[in-house]
Design a protein around this motif. Structure first.
Motif, PDB file in Angstrom:
ATOM      1  N   GLN A   1      52.477   0.283  78.308  1.00 52.42           N
ATOM      2  CA  GLN A   1      53.024   1.391  78.785  1.00 52.42           C
ATOM      3  C   GLN A   1      52.146   2.528  78.822  1.00 52.42           C
ATOM      4  O   GLN A   1      52.122   3.390  79.488  1.00 52.42           O
ATOM      5  CB  GLN A   1      54.503   1.372  78.153  1.00 52.42           C
ATOM      6  CG  GLN A   1      55.535   0.585  78.580  1.00 52.42           C
ATOM      7  CD  GLN A   1      56.742   0.766  77.947  1.00 52.42           C
ATOM      8  OE1 GLN A   1      56.608   1.492  76.781  1.00 52.42           O
ATOM      9  NE2 GLN A   1      57.927   0.543  78.548  1.00 52.42           N
ATOM     10  N   ALA A   2      51.501   2.595  77.824  1.00 59.09           N
ATOM     11  CA  ALA A   2      50.500   3.420  77.346  1.00 59.09           C
ATOM     12  C   ALA A   2      49.342   3.587  78.473  1.00 59.09           C
ATOM     13  O   ALA A   2      49.076   4.853  79.186  1.00 59.09           O
ATOM     14  CB  ALA A   2      49.963   3.529  76.096  1.00 59.09           C
ATOM     15  N   ILE A   3      48.866   2.597  78.782  1.00 58.28           N
ATOM     16  CA  ILE A   3      47.753   2.494  79.742  1.00 58.28           C
ATOM     17  C   ILE A   3      48.350   2.968  81.339  1.00 58.28           C
ATOM     18  O   ILE A   3      47.583   3.574  81.944  1.00 58.28           O
ATOM     19  CB  ILE A   3      47.186   1.184  79.687  1.00 58.28           C
ATOM     20  CG1 ILE A   3      46.300   0.694  78.758  1.00 58.28           C
ATOM     21  CG2 ILE A   3      46.476   0.733  81.250  1.00 58.28           C
ATOM     22  CD1 ILE A   3      46.035  -0.757  78.478  1.00 58.28           C
ATOM     23  N   SER A   4      49.420   2.355  81.498  1.00 59.54           N
ATOM     24  CA  SER A   4      50.102   2.983  83.010  1.00 59.54           C
ATOM     25  C   SER A   4      50.527   4.530  82.895  1.00 59.54           C
ATOM     26  O   SER A   4      50.279   4.825  83.991  1.00 59.54           O
ATOM     27  CB  SER A   4      51.481   2.094  83.094  1.00 59.54           C
ATOM     28  OG  SER A   4      51.367   0.708  83.132  1.00 59.54           O
ATOM     29  N   LEU A   5      50.801   4.993  81.772  1.00 62.05           N
ATOM     30  CA  LEU A   5      50.745   6.329  81.747  1.00 62.05           C
ATOM     31  C   LEU A   5      49.617   7.142  82.401  1.00 62.05           C
ATOM     32  O   LEU A   5      49.616   8.148  83.045  1.00 62.05           O
ATOM     33  CB  LEU A   5      51.442   6.774  80.514  1.00 62.05           C
ATOM     34  CG  LEU A   5      51.742   8.329  80.212  1.00 62.05           C
ATOM     35  CD1 LEU A   5      52.523   9.137  81.459  1.00 62.05           C
ATOM     36  CD2 LEU A   5      52.275   8.735  79.100  1.00 62.05           C
ATOM     37  N   PHE A   6      48.708   6.687  81.603  1.00 55.55           N
ATOM     38  CA  PHE A   6      47.237   7.329  81.686  1.00 55.55           C
ATOM     39  C   PHE A   6      46.767   7.314  83.167  1.00 55.55           C
ATOM     40  O   PHE A   6      46.095   7.895  83.872  1.00 55.55           O
ATOM     41  CB  PHE A   6      46.182   7.165  80.423  1.00 55.55           C
ATOM     42  CG  PHE A   6      44.767   7.994  80.906  1.00 55.55           C
ATOM     43  CD1 PHE A   6      45.042   9.422  80.408  1.00 55.55           C
ATOM     44  CD2 PHE A   6      43.797   7.337  81.076  1.00 55.55           C
ATOM     45  CE1 PHE A   6      44.131  10.215  80.590  1.00 55.55           C
ATOM     46  CE2 PHE A   6      42.585   8.298  81.347  1.00 55.55           C
ATOM     47  CZ  PHE A   6      42.680   9.485  81.154  1.00 55.55           C
TER      48      PHE A   6
ATOM     49  N   ILE B   1      56.120   2.184  82.389  1.00 54.73           N
ATOM     50  CA  ILE B   1      55.530   3.086  81.637  1.00 54.73           C
ATOM     51  C   ILE B   1      56.255   4.001  80.448  1.00 54.73           C
ATOM     52  O   ILE B   1      57.311   3.963  80.274  1.00 54.73           O
ATOM     53  CB  ILE B   1      55.484   4.355  82.960  1.00 54.73           C
ATOM     54  CG1 ILE B   1      54.202   5.588  82.473  1.00 54.73           C
ATOM     55  CG2 ILE B   1      56.702   4.929  83.278  1.00 54.73           C
ATOM     56  CD1 ILE B   1      54.015   6.209  83.953  1.00 54.73           C
ATOM     57  N   ALA B   2      55.208   4.657  79.783  1.00 55.36           N
ATOM     58  CA  ALA B   2      55.820   5.324  78.370  1.00 55.36           C
ATOM     59  C   ALA B   2      56.749   6.520  78.743  1.00 55.36           C
ATOM     60  O   ALA B   2      56.713   6.954  79.855  1.00 55.36           O
ATOM     61  CB  ALA B   2      54.624   5.721  77.590  1.00 55.36           C
ATOM     62  N   ASP B   3      57.850   6.467  77.951  1.00 55.62           N
ATOM     63  CA  ASP B   3      58.938   7.631  78.009  1.00 55.62           C
ATOM     64  C   ASP B   3      58.873   8.373  76.910  1.00 55.62           C
ATOM     65  O   ASP B   3      57.838   8.605  76.187  1.00 55.62           O
ATOM     66  CB  ASP B   3      60.165   7.008  78.163  1.00 55.62           C
ATOM     67  CG  ASP B   3      60.553   6.079  77.301  1.00 55.62           C
ATOM     68  OD1 ASP B   3      60.011   6.304  76.120  1.00 55.62           O
ATOM     69  OD2 ASP B   3      61.482   5.108  77.458  1.00 55.62           O
ATOM     70  N   SER B   4      59.879   9.226  76.640  1.00 58.75           N
ATOM     71  CA  SER B   4      60.239  10.536  75.570  1.00 58.75           C
ATOM     72  C   SER B   4      59.786   9.672  74.385  1.00 58.75           C
ATOM     73  O   SER B   4      59.630  10.420  73.336  1.00 58.75           O
ATOM     74  CB  SER B   4      61.316  11.121  75.752  1.00 58.75           C
ATOM     75  OG  SER B   4      62.528  10.240  75.534  1.00 58.75           O
ATOM     76  N   SER B   5      60.100   8.399  74.310  1.00 57.65           N
ATOM     77  CA  SER B   5      60.097   7.864  72.593  1.00 57.65           C
ATOM     78  C   SER B   5      58.842   7.605  72.366  1.00 57.65           C
ATOM     79  O   SER B   5      58.286   7.687  71.112  1.00 57.65           O
ATOM     80  CB  SER B   5      60.841   6.645  72.741  1.00 57.65           C
ATOM     81  OG  SER B   5      60.061   5.553  73.546  1.00 57.65           O
TER      82      SER B   5
ATOM     83  N   PHE C   1      43.420   1.974  89.238  1.00 58.19           N
ATOM     84  CA  PHE C   1      41.845   1.589  88.860  1.00 58.19           C
ATOM     85  C   PHE C   1      41.803   1.433  87.412  1.00 58.19           C
ATOM     86  O   PHE C   1      41.025   1.757  86.706  1.00 58.19           O
ATOM     87  CB  PHE C   1      40.943   2.461  89.440  1.00 58.19           C
ATOM     88  CG  PHE C   1      41.410   4.119  89.598  1.00 58.19           C
ATOM     89  CD1 PHE C   1      42.035   4.276  90.696  1.00 58.19           C
ATOM     90  CD2 PHE C   1      41.395   4.629  88.128  1.00 58.19           C
ATOM     91  CE1 PHE C   1      42.312   5.851  90.569  1.00 58.19           C
ATOM     92  CE2 PHE C   1      41.534   6.068  88.299  1.00 58.19           C
ATOM     93  CZ  PHE C   1      42.008   6.704  89.700  1.00 58.19           C
ATOM     94  N   MET C   2      42.835   0.624  87.050  1.00 59.44           N
ATOM     95  CA  MET C   2      42.701   0.137  85.364  1.00 59.44           C
ATOM     96  C   MET C   2      41.509  -0.881  85.398  1.00 59.44           C
ATOM     97  O   MET C   2      41.487  -1.781  86.030  1.00 59.44           O
ATOM     98  CB  MET C   2      44.011  -0.520  85.135  1.00 59.44           C
ATOM     99  CG  MET C   2      45.233   0.654  84.870  1.00 59.44           C
ATOM    100  SD  MET C   2      46.787   0.178  84.025  1.00 59.44           S
ATOM    101  CE  MET C   2      47.180  -0.806  85.501  1.00 59.44           C
ATOM    102  N   PRO C   3      40.917  -0.951  84.084  1.00 58.30           N
ATOM    103  CA  PRO C   3      40.304  -1.785  83.803  1.00 58.30           C
ATOM    104  C   PRO C   3      40.612  -3.307  84.163  1.00 58.30           C
ATOM    105  O   PRO C   3      42.036  -3.614  83.601  1.00 58.30           O
ATOM    106  CB  PRO C   3      39.664  -1.678  82.381  1.00 58.30           C
ATOM    107  CG  PRO C   3      40.068  -0.405  82.283  1.00 58.30           C
ATOM    108  CD  PRO C   3      41.225  -0.165  82.924  1.00 58.30           C
TER     109      PRO C   3
END
Length: 233
Positions: free
Chosen positions: A78-83, A148-152, A213-215
């Motif tokens: 989720q963190a990777i998807s956000l960035f 993807i990461a949310d407000s939490s 274009f994630m690794p």
């Protein structure tokens, strides 16, 4: 002898409208669009901007890879998807523009962080790119709520993203170093995505992972056992 307005050491041979003076060819090549704010009609831009972006992209790649590794360890996919979403939207918005600045990217991430903070208080109108980033995030989150990461957990991830962008950008006023590195990286290593992102997108039309274009993910460890299908005929 007229010295270079940037380094003050070498002889200035080119008229630099960004510095309102003369600049040596070395400083022009190294610092145009990165540490010098160049007007779009400068005669020296087209001759070196592609090379400059390619060079920045090469510098950006290993730092980006390490940041993705850290994000994965901290917040998982989720963190990777956000960035990654931030990167895709940034390239789509700024590619082909010479007036964009890293400060706009930082301000947009800060705006998204405030929006997702539990203590969010509505503030003054946001910059154009900040509003665009927030709309794209909301659209993607609505379509893919679990990806993807949310407000939490997003605020701390976004704090890390702000630091990463700021560190690569450097301390120079009106820097474009992060934008040059990111766009240079995508153009050099993912040209098909760069070409696709040149098209105009309506909010919510940036879709991952097709345009990401994630690794590449690391191969999962595998132990051979009784249920393993390998080597069976």
């Amino acid at each position: 002898m007229s010295h270079c307005a940037y380094c003050t050491q070498r002889k200035g041979k080119r008229v630099c409208p960004g510095l309102n003076g003369l600049i040596c060819s070395q400083c022009c090549g190294e610092h145009r669009l990165v540490r010098v704010t160049c007007p779009s009609d400068c005669v020296y831009l087209d001759s070196g901007s592609d090379y400059q972006q390619k060079r920045l992209g090469e510098q950006f790649m290993p730092l980006r890879r390490e940041f993705y590794r850290e994000l994965g360890e901290f917040g998982g996919q989720q963190a990777i998807s956000l960035f990654n979403l931030i990167e895709v939207i940034t390239v789509s918005f700024f590619q082909g523009r010479r007036d964009g600045q890293d400060a706009e990217v930082v301000a947009a991430i800060q705006g998204l962080r405030r929006t997702l903070s539990p203590l969010h208080v509505p503030s003054a109108p946001m910059p154009v790119f900040a509003e665009h980033l927030i709309k794209e995030y909301d659209a993607f989150k609505k379509q893919n709520p679990k990806q993807i990461a949310d407000s939490s957990n997003a605020p701390e991830i976004l704090d890390r993203a702000i630091k990463f962008v700021s560190d690569f950008s450097g301390k120079d006023f009106q820097s474009r170093r992060f934008l040059g590195g990111l766009i240079g990286y995508v153009t050099a290593y993912h040209p098909e995505i760069a070409a696709n992102l040149q098209k105009k997108h309506e909010p919510g039309h940036i879709v991952l992972p097709g345009q990401s274009f994630m690794p590449p993910p690391a191969a999962e460890a595998h132990e051979h056992g009784p249920e393993c299908q390998h080597h069976r005929h």
